[in-house]
Write an enzyme that holds these catalytic residues in place. Structure first.
Site, PDB file in Angstrom:
ATOM      1  N   GLU A 125      50.918 -17.274  27.109  1.00 39.77           N
ATOM      2  CA  GLU A 125      49.471 -17.504  27.050  1.00 39.77           C
ATOM      3  C   GLU A 125      48.870 -17.372  28.437  1.00 39.77           C
ATOM      4  O   GLU A 125      49.310 -18.023  29.379  1.00 39.77           O
ATOM      5  CB  GLU A 125      49.156 -18.888  26.488  1.00 39.77           C
ATOM      6  CG  GLU A 125      47.678 -19.241  26.462  1.00 39.77           C
ATOM      7  CD  GLU A 125      46.838 -18.213  25.707  1.00 39.77           C
ATOM      8  OE1 GLU A 125      45.975 -17.577  26.348  1.00 39.77           O
ATOM      9  OE2 GLU A 125      47.060 -18.041  24.485  1.00 39.77           O
ATOM     10  N   THR A 134      41.612 -18.445  20.846  1.00 38.05           N
ATOM     11  CA  THR A 134      40.172 -18.394  20.588  1.00 38.05           C
ATOM     12  C   THR A 134      39.716 -19.597  19.783  1.00 38.05           C
ATOM     13  O   THR A 134      38.700 -20.224  20.082  1.00 38.05           O
ATOM     14  CB  THR A 134      39.818 -17.096  19.833  1.00 38.05           C
ATOM     15  OG1 THR A 134      40.059 -15.971  20.697  1.00 38.05           O
ATOM     16  CG2 THR A 134      38.364 -17.088  19.403  1.00 38.05           C
ATOM     17  N   CYS A 135      40.467 -19.942  18.748  1.00 31.02           N
ATOM     18  CA  CYS A 135      40.047 -20.993  17.819  1.00 31.02           C
ATOM     19  C   CYS A 135      39.737 -22.303  18.522  1.00 31.02           C
ATOM     20  O   CYS A 135      38.654 -22.870  18.370  1.00 31.02           O
ATOM     21  CB  CYS A 135      41.124 -21.210  16.760  1.00 31.02           C
ATOM     22  SG  CYS A 135      40.718 -22.489  15.560  1.00 31.02           S
ATOM     23  N   ALA A 178      24.806 -11.448   8.973  1.00 32.23           N
ATOM     24  CA  ALA A 178      24.685 -12.649   8.140  1.00 32.23           C
ATOM     25  C   ALA A 178      26.033 -13.050   7.561  1.00 32.23           C
ATOM     26  O   ALA A 178      26.153 -13.367   6.378  1.00 32.23           O
ATOM     27  CB  ALA A 178      23.672 -12.416   7.009  1.00 32.23           C
ATOM     28  N   ILE A 183      30.055 -16.475  11.142  1.00 32.21           N
ATOM     29  CA  ILE A 183      29.720 -16.887  12.506  1.00 32.21           C
ATOM     30  C   ILE A 183      28.213 -16.902  12.723  1.00 32.21           C
ATOM     31  O   ILE A 183      27.648 -17.848  13.279  1.00 32.21           O
ATOM     32  CB  ILE A 183      30.406 -15.966  13.530  1.00 32.21           C
ATOM     33  CG1 ILE A 183      31.928 -16.108  13.438  1.00 32.21           C
ATOM     34  CG2 ILE A 183      29.927 -16.274  14.946  1.00 32.21           C
ATOM     35  CD1 ILE A 183      32.692 -15.100  14.272  1.00 32.21           C
ATOM     36  N   GLY A 242      31.228  -9.185  13.344  1.00 28.01           N
ATOM     37  CA  GLY A 242      32.649  -9.140  13.034  1.00 28.01           C
ATOM     38  C   GLY A 242      33.529  -9.191  14.272  1.00 28.01           C
ATOM     39  O   GLY A 242      33.047  -9.313  15.405  1.00 28.01           O
ATOM     40  N   ARG A 243      34.827  -9.078  14.027  1.00 27.72           N
ATOM     41  CA  ARG A 243      35.814  -9.138  15.104  1.00 27.72           C
ATOM     42  C   ARG A 243      36.808  -7.994  14.926  1.00 27.72           C
ATOM     43  O   ARG A 243      36.913  -7.408  13.837  1.00 27.72           O
ATOM     44  CB  ARG A 243      36.547 -10.488  15.092  1.00 27.72           C
ATOM     45  CG  ARG A 243      35.615 -11.671  15.294  1.00 27.72           C
ATOM     46  CD  ARG A 243      36.363 -12.990  15.302  1.00 27.72           C
ATOM     47  NE  ARG A 243      37.272 -13.104  16.446  1.00 27.72           N
ATOM     48  CZ  ARG A 243      36.891 -13.520  17.655  1.00 27.72           C
ATOM     49  NH1 ARG A 243      35.635 -13.839  17.891  1.00 27.72           N
ATOM     50  NH2 ARG A 243      37.772 -13.621  18.643  1.00 27.72           N
ATOM     51  N   HIS A 280      35.525 -42.445  -9.066  1.00 29.08           N
ATOM     52  CA  HIS A 280      34.071 -42.485  -9.132  1.00 29.08           C
ATOM     53  C   HIS A 280      33.562 -43.567  -8.178  1.00 29.08           C
ATOM     54  O   HIS A 280      34.145 -44.651  -8.125  1.00 29.08           O
ATOM     55  CB  HIS A 280      33.618 -42.818 -10.556  1.00 29.08           C
ATOM     56  CG  HIS A 280      32.138 -43.018 -10.680  1.00 29.08           C
ATOM     57  ND1 HIS A 280      31.248 -41.963 -10.736  1.00 29.08           N
ATOM     58  CD2 HIS A 280      31.387 -44.161 -10.746  1.00 29.08           C
ATOM     59  CE1 HIS A 280      30.026 -42.451 -10.840  1.00 29.08           C
ATOM     60  NE2 HIS A 280      30.078 -43.784 -10.851  1.00 29.08           N
TER      61      HIS A 280
END
Length: 460
Positions: free
Chosen positions: A33, A41-42, A177, A180, A266-267, A439
């Site tokens: 990394e 990214t997340c 739309a 993201i 998009g990605r 309930h």
């Protein structure tokens, strides 16, 4: 030169989960990394920080719109954008430090730097080369843009820049739309921005259920989002005073002025610098790493998962693939059930889906029945000012087996998992209908939708 059973390149949800599972299975594991923190990214610039902003602005909305209705009187809170950013940063830190702790706990080596694969069985990080019996590519994805639209992360931003704007814009244009765009658009609309969403197609969230699309657009419209659908963006220019978005709708060209333009179209897979072409790894025309049915590339010992390969670009899909490929490497039968991967939009209300849509079932000629129940008939939802939306369950007309489900409403992202588990076990709608639900809970709406696949719901 260090030697490992497995080296994973990338520490996002797919990569770090794969690393942990490999270690649990007794494999000597390392993860590459280049960021200063783990999580990809997340955790750093995606899912986690965006949910922090969604949560904080949802609380703001509750205070502004619903507190007085419940007898909670007083002035509505004021927004301190700097402190909200600090809250977001703290959330990121807690999560990324958590992954670092898990790496230490499972004795996983973090190879700090950006990785490449000079040849099969070797991974180069900086000036050092390490040996690995198996290599897993888990490098994720990056935002894509439109031809001729240059993202500067100042005025014309991707999702990354939208998370850390210097100030709350008065006017924002969102191009796209999808998930993201609608999530970030919701954040800034709650903060007081005038948000316009420009979409090339005639619908929002194009892969979603048709009824969900219509209801969702209506709800977001009430929250202040304006939509320009069927519009092709031609150009975006940026200057000292703001941005101009030029789009064509039909034969007419129009413009919108904005302080900030968010490009959320998009990605695309991120594999730059890995040396895949030199290594001979096959890729698709969309830049995805080519794999067989078990995440193996055409080069022995090299695998790929997550956003780098085909399929929905979802963190949980990457996680499942990470665990599955780890098990394959360890000689076990790794498996991912691609028909039961849920999708969630974390707006308010949330939108969630799993399995097939009505349009897909019709196109494939599958006989089906739809059971639908509105949250207006749910006592908990009415008490909590959350009665917008519905649950729809699609079941096979003859066998009653659940084929898909679509929810727009409170806690939809959590409610969908009851249906996911049911689908994994091949359950019928009747199985859900005959299961006792506590309930008062939102989950009762799921049971009512299942009842609607039979003789009918009780509270409708």
């Amino acid at each position: 030169m260090s030697s490992y059973d497995v080296i994973i390149i990338g520490s996002g949800p797919g990569g770090y989960v794969c690393a942990i599972r490999c270690a649990q299975l007794g494999l000597k594991t390392a993860c590459v990394e280049g960021r200063e923190t783990l999580g990809g990214t997340c955790l750093n610039i995606g899912c986690i920080p965006s949910k922090a902003l969604l949560h904080s602005t949802e609380m703001l909305h509750e205070a502004q719109e619903n507190f007085a209705k419940m007898g909670l009187m007083g002035d509505a809170p004021q927004v301190d954008w700097s402190k909200m950013q600090d809250y977001k940063a703290g959330t990121i830190e807690q999560n990324t430090k958590g992954i670092e702790f898990l790496f230490k706990k499972n004795k996983i080596d973090w190879l700090k730097g950006w990785g490449s694969i000079p040849e099969a069985g070797k991974v180069k990080v900086g000036d050092e080369t390490h040996e690995a019996k198996n290599i897993v590519i888990a490098t994720g994805s990056v935002p894509s843009s439109l031809p001729g639209v240059e993202i500067d992360e100042k005025r014309i931003v991707s999702s990354t820049g939208a998370l850390s704007l210097a100030e709350i814009p008065k006017r924002m244009v969102v191009i796209g739309a999808g998930v993201i765009g609608l999530e970030m658009g919701s954040v800034y609309a709650r903060l007081g921005s005038e948000v316009t969403v420009v979409e090339y197609l005639d619908t929002i969230t194009p892969t979603m259920d048709g009824e969900v699309q219509k209801q969702f657009k209506k709800i977001l419209g009430k929250q202040g989002l304006d939509f320009v659908l069927g519009a092709a963006v031609q150009d975006v220019t940026s200057g000292d005073e703001g941005c101009t978005v030029t789009y064509k709708k039909g034969d007419e060209e129009q413009t919108i002025e904005a302080d900030i333009v968010l490009v959320s179209t998009g990605r695309k897979p991120y594999t730059d610098g890995l040396g895949l072409s030199e290594l001979g790894v096959e890729t698709t025309d969309k830049g995805q790493v080519g794999t067989d049915g078990h995440w193996a590339t055409n080069v022995d010992g090299v695998y790929a998962i997550g956003d780098a390969v085909t399929g929905p670009m979802l963190a949980h899909k990457a996680e499942d693939e990470g665990m599955a490929v780890a098990e394959r490497i360890a000689g076990k039968a790794g498996h991912v059930s691609y028909e039961v991967i849920p999708s969630v939009i974390y707006t308010h209300p949330e939108v969630a889906s799993v399995g097939r849509t009505e349009a897909q079932l019709k196109d494939d000629g599958v006989p089906y029945k739809a059971g639908k129940f509105s949250f207006v008939g749910n006592g908990r939802a009415k008490a909590n000012f959350a009665a917008d939306g519905f649950v729809k369950i699609l079941a096979h007309e003859k066998t009653d087996r659940i084929l898909g489900a679509h929810i727009i409403g409170p806690m939809a992202g959590d409610l969908i998992h009851e249906i996911c588990v049911a689908m994994e076990f091949g359950a019928a709608a009747e199985d859900l209908a005959l299961t006792c639900h506590a309930h008062p809970t939102y989950s009762e709406a799921v049971r009512e939708a299942a009842l609607a696949c039979g003789d009918g719901p009780i509270h409708s």
